[in-house]
Motif scaffolding. Structure first.
Motif, PDB file in Angstrom:
ATOM      1  N   ALA A  49       0.833  -1.203   0.000  1.00 19.73           N
ATOM      2  CA  ALA A  49       0.000   0.000   0.000  1.00 19.73           C
ATOM      3  C   ALA A  49       0.873   1.261   0.000  1.00 19.73           C
ATOM      4  O   ALA A  49       0.586   2.223  -0.733  1.00 19.73           O
ATOM      5  N   LEU A  52      -6.193  10.537  -5.865  1.00 20.50           N
ATOM      6  CA  LEU A  52      -6.949   9.766  -4.873  1.00 20.50           C
ATOM      7  C   LEU A  52      -7.693   8.608  -5.527  1.00 20.50           C
ATOM      8  O   LEU A  52      -7.729   7.498  -4.983  1.00 20.50           O
ATOM      9  N   ARG A  53      -8.267   8.845  -6.700  1.00 21.63           N
ATOM     10  CA  ARG A  53      -8.988   7.786  -7.393  1.00 21.63           C
ATOM     11  C   ARG A  53      -8.061   6.641  -7.769  1.00 21.63           C
ATOM     12  O   ARG A  53      -8.382   5.460  -7.555  1.00 21.63           O
ATOM     13  N   THR A  69      -6.799   4.715  -4.608  1.00 24.43           N
ATOM     14  CA  THR A  69      -7.867   3.885  -4.043  1.00 24.43           C
ATOM     15  C   THR A  69      -8.050   2.608  -4.846  1.00 24.43           C
ATOM     16  O   THR A  69      -8.215   1.515  -4.281  1.00 24.43           O
ATOM     17  N   ALA A  70      -8.039   2.735  -6.174  1.00 22.71           N
ATOM     18  CA  ALA A  70      -8.145   1.543  -7.016  1.00 22.71           C
ATOM     19  C   ALA A  70      -6.956   0.614  -6.808  1.00 22.71           C
ATOM     20  O   ALA A  70      -7.114  -0.617  -6.797  1.00 22.71           O
ATOM     21  N   LEU A  99      -5.154   0.236  -4.012  1.00 25.96           N
ATOM     22  CA  LEU A  99      -5.302  -0.440  -2.721  1.00 25.96           C
ATOM     23  C   LEU A  99      -6.373  -1.537  -2.802  1.00 25.96           C
ATOM     24  O   LEU A  99      -6.223  -2.612  -2.200  1.00 25.96           O
ATOM     25  N   PHE A 100      -7.448  -1.254  -3.529  1.00 23.33           N
ATOM     26  CA  PHE A 100      -8.473  -2.280  -3.722  1.00 23.33           C
ATOM     27  C   PHE A 100      -7.906  -3.493  -4.440  1.00 23.33           C
ATOM     28  O   PHE A 100      -8.160  -4.644  -4.056  1.00 23.33           O
TER      29      PHE A 100
END
Length: 374
Positions: A194, A210-211, A214-215, A217-218
């Motif tokens: 991460a 940020l987008r 986030t993707a 980390l998912f």
């Protein structure tokens, strides 16, 4: 003919003998008066319908219509152009050919799917029981390919740029750490992955940072972290049999859902997510998986009991179905049918991992509770 402004052969401008006014003959040739030509132009003659024949067609060269074939059949005059016929004869009902019943389709090349599945199963089982490290390598390769498929589809369909390099390196590290150091090693590798995703994305434009993070980390959690539980199962003394049980139950659950749903499925399970899944298919998955779980726990797992297998099979059927629905939700959001085309008849690697990934932690946890970590 009724009276009109043109006159008749007996009245008007023509005399009784059919000649000019006063009974004289009409002048002919160049001396003929144009006034008489305009006044004496005859009306077009519309022939009456003959007693035993139809009227003439619009085409002068067309054949006359014949009369009725039988004497007692009334003769009907054909309507003039533009005239709506009165009391038209009803057309006879023409029987329509019956439609052939449609056969249910699997939606994929079943032969290719079976062939690829058997080939993959042979590779997995061979690596599982020969050298454990080889099987860990197989899992690592599957994780990296799955991450590549997922990040590629995110970029193509949504413009999301999840960094593949730190995800692939971190994902491989997670699987190896889970096998070598257990859950502690997997969590540490997840945290470092991460952090690597956050730093790697800083080298590009801050727009959509940020987008994209986030993707990333998912993706790190969804693919490699869940796969580490398969590697952790392998560390037990009967590790290969635990992994084999996990694989068998997941495959049997999917097979039972497909077989029962294809044959008997009528009630949709989640039509907005996956229209092909039915409640009958879910019941088939539960029944098949519980039966297989009882057999596996009784004969493959050390100190296992059949009733534990029933619970294990039930949990696998539920988690595998939820995993499949979750992947379908992702693909619907992306607007695609498959995550890839690497496996003929199956799609991509992620299309085969969809039910395996969420099932791995469930099986690992229940086996630890039932028979210990081994």
């Amino acid at each position: 003919m009724n009276d009109s402004s043109w006159g008749t052969p007996q009245t008007g401008y023509w005399g009784p003998s059919g000649h000019g006014p006063g009974g004289g003959a009409a002048p002919a040739g160049p001396a003929y008066d144009a006034h008489y030509a305009q006044q004496t132009r005859p009306m077009p003659i519309v022939p009456d319908v003959p007693e035993h024949g139809g009227d003439q067609d619009a085409d002068p060269g067309a054949a006359r219509s014949s009369g009725p074939p039988f004497r007692d059949e009334p003769t009907r005059a054909r309507p003039h152009p533009g005239e709506v016929p009165q009391n038209p004869e009803p057309m006879p009902d023409v029987p329509q050919p019956a439609r052939a019943p449609q056969k249910k389709s699997a939606g994929r090349d079943l032969g290719a799917a079976i062939g690829v599945g058997v080939g993959l199963g042979a590779v997995i089982v061979a690596s599982l029981f020969v050298v454990k490290a080889v099987f860990v390598g197989v899992v690592t390769v599957a994780v990296v390919v799955g991450l590549w498929e997922l990040t590629t589809r995110l970029k193509e369909c949504k413009g999301i740029r999840a960094p593949l390099v730190p995800l692939a390196l971190g994902g491989a590290t997670m699987v190896i750490s889970g096998y070598a150091r257990g859950a502690e090693g997997a969590w540490v590798a997840m945290a470092l992955t991460a952090l690597a995703v956050l730093v790697w994305r800083m080298t590009a434009s801050p727009e959509n940072y940020l987008r994209d993070v986030t993707a990333g980390l998912f993706a790190a959690f969804y693919v490699p972290f869940l796969a580490t539980f398969v590697a952790m199962m392998l560390t037990a003394d009967d590790g290969p049999w635990r992994v084999l049980t996990f694989l068998l139950l997941t495959v049997v659950s999917d097979t039972g859902a497909y077989a029962v749903g294809w044959r008997f499925g009528t009630h949709k399970l989640a039509p907005r997510i996956s229209p092909g899944k039915t409640r009958e298919g879910l019941l088939g998955a539960v029944a098949f998986s519980m039966a297989a779980g009882a057999l596996c726990m009784q004969f493959l797992i050390d100190d296992g009991r059949w009733w534990q297998g029933l619970l294990l099979g039930l949990a696998v059927a539920v988690s595998a179905t939820l995993g499949d629905l979750g992947e379908s939700m992702i693909k619907r959001d992306l607007g695609i049918k498959d995550m890839g085309t690497l496996l003929p008849g199956h799609g991509g690697i992620m299309d085969r991992l969809d039910s395996l990934l969420p099932t791995a932690p469930v099986v690992w946890l229940l086996l630890v509770l039932f028979v210990g970590s081994g």
